[in-house]
Structure formats: structure tokens, C-alpha cells
Enzyme design. Sequence first.
Site, PDB file in Angstrom:
ATOM      1  N   ASP A 113      -7.802  -3.594   1.385  1.00  0.00           N
ATOM      2  CA  ASP A 113      -8.666  -2.675   0.649  1.00  0.00           C
ATOM      3  C   ASP A 113      -9.826  -2.322   1.548  1.00  0.00           C
ATOM      4  OD1 ASP A 113      -8.931  -1.242  -1.860  1.00  0.00           O
ATOM      5  OD2 ASP A 113     -10.830  -2.295  -2.071  1.00  0.00           O
ATOM      6  N   SER A 114     -10.204  -1.070   1.505  1.00  0.00           N
ATOM      7  CA  SER A 114     -11.241  -0.629   2.418  1.00  0.00           C
ATOM      8  C   SER A 114     -12.038   0.484   1.771  1.00  0.00           C
ATOM      9  CB  SER A 114     -10.612  -0.137   3.725  1.00  0.00           C
ATOM     10  OG  SER A 114      -9.567   0.779   3.454  1.00  0.00           O
TER      11      SER A 114
ATOM     12  N   LYS B 147      -2.029   3.359   7.039  1.00  0.00           N
ATOM     13  CA  LYS B 147      -2.508   1.983   7.176  1.00  0.00           C
ATOM     14  C   LYS B 147      -1.416   1.089   7.761  1.00  0.00           C
ATOM     15  CE  LYS B 147      -5.910   1.663   3.470  1.00  0.00           C
ATOM     16  NZ  LYS B 147      -6.169   0.953   2.205  1.00  0.00           N
TER      17      LYS B 147
ATOM     18  N   HIS C   6     -12.876  -0.965  11.704  1.00  0.00           N
ATOM     19  CA  HIS C   6     -13.077  -2.022  10.716  1.00  0.00           C
ATOM     20  C   HIS C   6     -11.752  -2.754  10.445  1.00  0.00           C
ATOM     21  CE1 HIS C   6     -11.960   1.757   9.049  1.00  0.00           C
ATOM     22  NE2 HIS C   6     -11.821   1.335   7.816  1.00  0.00           N
ATOM     23  N   ARG C   7     -10.646  -1.995  10.416  1.00  0.00           N
ATOM     24  CA  ARG C   7      -9.339  -2.628  10.161  1.00  0.00           C
ATOM     25  C   ARG C   7      -8.932  -3.484  11.364  1.00  0.00           C
ATOM     26  NH1 ARG C   7      -7.561   1.697   8.627  1.00  0.00           N
ATOM     27  NH2 ARG C   7      -8.495   1.544   6.581  1.00  0.00           N
TER      28      ARG C   7
ATOM     29  N   SER D  73       0.844  -1.193   0.000  1.00  0.00           N
ATOM     30  CA  SER D  73       0.000   0.000   0.000  1.00  0.00           C
ATOM     31  C   SER D  73       0.873   1.234   0.000  1.00  0.00           C
ATOM     32  CB  SER D  73      -0.882   0.001   1.247  1.00  0.00           C
ATOM     33  OG  SER D  73      -1.505   1.246   1.409  1.00  0.00           O
TER      34      SER D  73
ATOM     35  N   GLY E 166      -8.723  10.297   6.166  1.00  0.00           N
ATOM     36  CA  GLY E 166      -9.859  10.086   5.272  1.00  0.00           C
ATOM     37  C   GLY E 166     -11.178  10.618   5.842  1.00  0.00           C
ATOM     38  N   TYR E 167     -12.171   9.737   5.920  1.00  0.00           N
ATOM     39  CA  TYR E 167     -13.519  10.141   6.317  1.00  0.00           C
ATOM     40  C   TYR E 167     -13.698  10.182   7.838  1.00  0.00           C
ATOM     41  CZ  TYR E 167     -14.345   9.155   1.395  1.00  0.00           C
ATOM     42  OH  TYR E 167     -14.279   9.174   0.024  1.00  0.00           O
TER      43      TYR E 167
HETATM   44  P1  IMP Z   1      -7.836   1.989  -0.459  1.00  0.00           P
HETATM   45  O1  IMP Z   1      -8.149   0.840   0.460  1.00  0.00           O
HETATM   46  O2  IMP Z   1      -6.401   2.339  -0.468  1.00  0.00           O
HETATM   47  O3  IMP Z   1      -8.460   1.802  -1.804  1.00  0.00           O
HETATM   48  O4  IMP Z   1      -8.492   3.277   0.164  1.00  0.00           O
HETATM   49  C1  IMP Z   1      -9.651   3.206   0.898  1.00  0.00           C
HETATM   50  C2  IMP Z   1     -10.243   4.591   1.139  1.00  0.00           C
HETATM   51  O5  IMP Z   1     -11.339   4.419   2.014  1.00  0.00           O
HETATM   52  C3  IMP Z   1      -9.289   5.554   1.839  1.00  0.00           C
HETATM   53  O6  IMP Z   1      -8.580   6.362   0.939  1.00  0.00           O
HETATM   54  C4  IMP Z   1     -10.251   6.385   2.641  1.00  0.00           C
HETATM   55  O7  IMP Z   1     -10.816   7.365   1.814  1.00  0.00           O
HETATM   56  C5  IMP Z   1     -11.341   5.397   3.014  1.00  0.00           C
HETATM   57  N1  IMP Z   1     -11.008   4.744   4.297  1.00  0.00           N
HETATM   58  C6  IMP Z   1     -10.667   3.448   4.500  1.00  0.00           C
HETATM   59  N2  IMP Z   1     -10.401   3.222   5.799  1.00  0.00           N
HETATM   60  C7  IMP Z   1     -10.573   4.407   6.409  1.00  0.00           C
HETATM   61  C8  IMP Z   1     -10.415   4.805   7.779  1.00  0.00           C
HETATM   62  O8  IMP Z   1     -10.051   4.055   8.681  1.00  0.00           O
HETATM   63  N3  IMP Z   1     -10.656   6.099   8.021  1.00  0.00           N
HETATM   64  C9  IMP Z   1     -11.051   6.971   7.060  1.00  0.00           C
HETATM   65  N4  IMP Z   1     -11.183   6.670   5.787  1.00  0.00           N
HETATM   66  C10 IMP Z   1     -10.956   5.369   5.454  1.00  0.00           C
END
Ligand code: IMP
Length: 188
Positions: A69-70, A15, A173-174, A10, A146-147
Site C-alpha cells: 500500500d502506498s 507495481k 519509496h517502493r 494488487s 500516478g503522481y
Molecule cells: P494503492 O497502494 O493501490 O492504494 O495506490 C496507491 C496510490 O498512490 C496509487 O494509485 C498512486 O496514485 C499513488 N502512488 C503510489 N506509488 C506511486 C508511485 O510510485 N508513483 C506515482 N504514484 C504513486
Amino acid sequence: MVGLTAALASQNAHKAQELERLLPGWTIEPLGSDAYPPEEGATYYENARGKARFGLTVAPLGLWVIGEDSGIEVAALGGRPGIQSARFGGDDPVARLLAELGETEDRRARYVSELVALAPDGREFHGTGILEGRIAESPAGSEGFGYDPIFIPKDEQRTVAELGNAWKAENSHRARAAQALLEAVRGY
Ligand code: IMP
């Protein structure tokens, strides 16, 4: 199991830090590469597995590789942005989400995380984690990323950014996906 080193496929340094707190005994090294393939899977699992498989091609031999992925799914937006969360709203995804929701009363949302770990012998393990909650009217708090400034978990009154990283390490969630992954890897 104790003392494992894993490479996290990543670009997101937050993360890697979070995961190291969540997987006791594991050392998590972010795997920098400017050649990550685009996320083209239809599910979090496919994307997480794609990242892990790509990671195996660039990680030092003998390491575990983890792909994650999240995303965030908002009920009133039909589950969007979902697997598109990282590519939603350009520089200001929080502002876009609040703008799309407007005065909508149904603020239900959830975070989803999928973790895929590949052992050096190629065996695959995975874990899923979900955190239910709702979208706040306006951003608050400074931790997380992020959010987090607009996500209020179920049974809480404050945003994840206000609840902070220690809360996240226990409840996110993680964190839940990491627990499920540890269960899956147990006995390997
Ligand atoms: P990816 O998994 O790198 O595709 O990114 C997942 C996206 O989901 C992130 O860039 C955030 O926008 C959002 N996201 C995932 N996990 C979190 C979190 O723990 N906090 C806030 N935003 C999250």
C-alpha cells in the site's frame, strides 16, 4: 531466499513490474481478482496486510503473498491524499492535486510505501520506504505512473516521470520498502 515466487495482491500491473526489479531472485506474479475487499485500514501497513491476507485466500497454495500500500502525502494539504491516494481526483488525480495546491509556495510532499509479505507458513514480514520531495508547478515526463509527472524528489530537478524507471528502481519509496523487506526476510 533465491528463486522465490510471490503473488502480489494488487490490481496494479505497474507495481508487479516494479517489484520484480526490486526483489532480485523473486518472481512476482500479479494476483488478479475482482473480489478485493475495500481498503479500510487506518494505515498503509493495515491496508498492505489486508491485501496480503486476502491474497492468501486466492493464491495457489505454497506461494508467498505480498501486499503493498502506498500513497503521496502533501504537507500543505495536511498530509492528504495519503492512504486515499488511489481514490483521489477520479480520472485525473494529478490535475486535482495541482488545483488544490494552486500557487501555494510550500510544495513539500513525500511518497510512502509499505510492503507486507506472508510466507506460506503464515509468518509475516514487512518493510517501509519513504521518498521525500516536492510537487512541481506542472506535469513533465512520461515514465512511471500516478503522481510521477508532478513529483520532484529531494536533491533532483526533474520529476520522477522524467528521471524514469531505472531511477525509480534504485531510489523510489517502493525500492526502499523492498530493501527493508529483504532485510527482514534475510535468514528466513
Ligand atoms: P494503492 O497502494 O493501490 O492504494 O495506490 C496507491 C496510490 O498512490 C496509487 O494509485 C498512486 O496514485 C499513488 N502512488 C503510489 N506509488 C506511486 C508511485 O510510485 N508513483 C506515482 N504514484 C504513486
